[in-house]
Design a protein around this motif. Structure first.
Motif, short mmCIF file in Angstrom:
data_model
loop_
_atom_site.label_atom_id
_atom_site.label_comp_id
_atom_site.label_asym_id
_atom_site.label_seq_id
_atom_site.Cartn_x
_atom_site.Cartn_y
_atom_site.Cartn_z
N LEU A 1 45.94 21.52 33.52
CA LEU A 1 45.76 22.35 34.71
C LEU A 1 44.61 21.81 35.54
O LEU A 1 43.55 21.46 35.02
CB LEU A 1 45.47 23.79 34.28
N ASP A 2 44.83 21.75 36.88
CA ASP A 2 43.79 21.34 37.81
C ASP A 2 43.22 22.52 38.58
O ASP A 2 42.02 22.71 38.66
CB ASP A 2 44.32 20.29 38.79
N ASN A 3 44.12 23.31 39.19
CA ASN A 3 43.67 24.42 40.03
C ASN A 3 44.64 25.59 39.99
O ASN A 3 45.85 25.39 39.83
CB ASN A 3 43.54 23.98 41.50
N ILE A 4 44.09 26.79 40.15
CA ILE A 4 44.88 27.98 40.44
C ILE A 4 44.20 28.70 41.60
O ILE A 4 42.98 28.89 41.59
CB ILE A 4 44.96 28.95 39.24
N MET A 5 44.98 29.07 42.61
CA MET A 5 44.44 29.87 43.70
C MET A 5 45.43 30.99 44.00
O MET A 5 46.63 30.75 44.15
CB MET A 5 44.23 29.02 44.96
N ILE A 6 44.92 32.22 44.06
CA ILE A 6 45.76 33.37 44.34
C ILE A 6 45.10 34.23 45.40
O ILE A 6 43.89 34.41 45.40
CB ILE A 6 46.05 34.21 43.07
N SER A 7 45.93 34.76 46.30
CA SER A 7 45.43 35.62 47.37
C SER A 7 46.25 36.91 47.39
O SER A 7 47.49 36.88 47.27
CB SER A 7 45.55 34.94 48.74
N THR A 8 45.56 38.03 47.55
CA THR A 8 46.24 39.32 47.66
C THR A 8 45.27 40.35 48.20
O THR A 8 44.10 40.05 48.47
CB THR A 8 46.79 39.77 46.29
N GLU A 9 45.75 41.59 48.39
CA GLU A 9 44.85 42.67 48.74
C GLU A 9 43.92 42.92 47.56
O GLU A 9 44.37 42.91 46.41
CB GLU A 9 45.65 43.93 49.06
N PRO A 10 42.64 43.13 47.80
CA PRO A 10 41.67 43.23 46.69
C PRO A 10 42.05 44.24 45.62
O PRO A 10 41.87 43.99 44.43
CB PRO A 10 40.37 43.64 47.41
N ASN A 11 42.62 45.39 46.01
CA ASN A 11 42.93 46.41 45.02
C ASN A 11 44.10 46.03 44.12
O ASN A 11 44.31 46.66 43.07
CB ASN A 11 43.24 47.75 45.72
#
Length: 266
Positions: free
Chosen positions: A147-157
Motif C-alpha cells: 500500500l502507498d496511499n489511501i485518501m477518503i473524503s466525506t461529510e465529517p459526521n
C-alpha cells in the motif's frame, strides 16, 4: 539545473465492439497532426503521432471566456491589462498513450477520459468504444500486495458511521464545521496484512458514503494499482522534466512512460 515534477498515469483496457484495438484501424482514421474541435469560445485540441505499437496523444481544452481583463505581476506587484485577447485560449495540456500490444489506454488525467473517448468515437462511428476497469472490487483486494496511499473524503459526521475513525476523533473533526473532510494516509510501500485488508473492505463496503476515494499500491510483481472514483486501473508514476513555464516536456514524458510500460512484465 532542470526542474522535475511527478506525473501519474492510470491505465485501463479499451475495446472496440468488444475486440482488442488494432493499430491499422487507427492509422486509417486518424492523421498524424493536430485535430481541432471548436465550439463557440471553447476549443479541444488533439495532437496525434504513431510510434512502433503506440499512439501518442497530447490533448487539451480551454475557453476564451471568461477572461479577466487584468493580470497581476508578481515581480512588480502591479496590475496590468491582460495581454491575452478575447479570441485567444490557453489550453490545459494532458497526455494519453494507447498500447496496441495489450489494448491499454494510459491517461495522465482520468477526469479527461470522456474528452479523449469522444474524439476516438468520432473516428469509429457506429462502433462501440468502451474503456473498462482492469479489476473488480474483489480482485483488487485479492491482488494488492503493498500500500502507498489511501485518501477518503466525506461529510465529517459520516466518518463515524463508516468506521473510518473512532468516535472521539470524529467529534473533533466535526467541531471544525467543515462541510467536507479529507483524510490522507501515506504508507510508503507497506506490506498489506489482515488488518489493512479489513480496512480496505470496510472502505469499499461504505464507498457510497464517501465523496471521493483514492487507494494506490502495488501487486506482488511491483505493478502499480489504483482505485478512485473513476474505477479500478493500473498505475504508473514517475518524475520528469518541466520547462521554464513549468510545463511538461512532451517527448520526455512519452519516452519515460513507454520505458516504464515496456519494463513491466504483465
Amino acid at each position: 539545473m532542470s526542474k522535475n515534477k511527478e506525473i501519474v498515469f492510470a491505465g485501463n483496457l479499451m475495446t472496440i465492439d468488444n475486440q482488442p484495438l488494432i493499430i491499422s484501424d487507427f492509422k486509417e482514421r486518424f492523421e498524424e497532426k493536430t485535430h481541432k474541435r471548436i465550439y463557440d469560445s471553447k476549443v479541444n485540441l488533439y495532437n496525434l503521432s504513431f510510434t512502433d505499437q503506440y499512439l501518442k496523444v497530447t490533448f487539451g481544452s480551454g475557453s476564451a471566456m471568461p477572461r479577466n481583463p487584468n493580470v497581476f505581476n508578481i515581480e512588480t506587484q502591479e496590475t496590468t491589462p491582460n495581454p491575452r485577447q478575447s479570441n485567444q485560449v490557453e489550453p490545459k495540456e494532458y497526455f494519453g498513450i494507447i498500447d496496441f500490444r495489450n489494448s491499454y489506454l494510459w491517461l495522465s488525467n482520468t477526469k479527461k477520459k470522456k474528452a479523449l473517448l469522444d474524439f476516438i468515437c468520432s473516428g469509429f462511428k457506429k462502433k462501440q468504444v468502451i474503456i473498462k476497469d482492469v479489476y473488480d472490487q474483489d480482485k483488487f483486494i485479492e491482488t494488492i500486495n503493498r500500500l502507498d496511499n489511501i485518501m477518503i473524503s466525506t461529510e465529517p459526521n459520516l466518518f463515524a458511521q463508516t468506521n473510518s475513525l473512532n468516535e472521539e476523533l470524529c467529534k473533533e473533526i466535526h467541531g471544525y464545521d467543515a462541510t467536507v473532510a479529507t483524510l490522507s494516509f501515506k504508507y510508503d510501500d507497506k506490506f498489506i496484512g489482515d488488518n489493512l485488508i479489513d480496512k480496505l473492505k470496510s472502505i469499499f463496503s461504505s464507498k457510497n458514503s464517501f465523496k471521493r476515494i483514492v487507494i494506490s499500491g502495488k501487486d506482488e510483481k511491483g505493478l502499480g494499482m489504483l482505485f478512485n472514483t473513476d474505477g479500478f486501473s493500473r498505475r504508473i508514476n514517475f518524475k520528469t522534466s518541466i520547462d521554464e513555464n513549468e510545463m511538461y516536456i512532451t517527448e520526455e514524458v512519452f519516452q519515460r512512460l513507454i520505458q516504464k510500460i515496456e519494463n513491466e512484465k504483465v
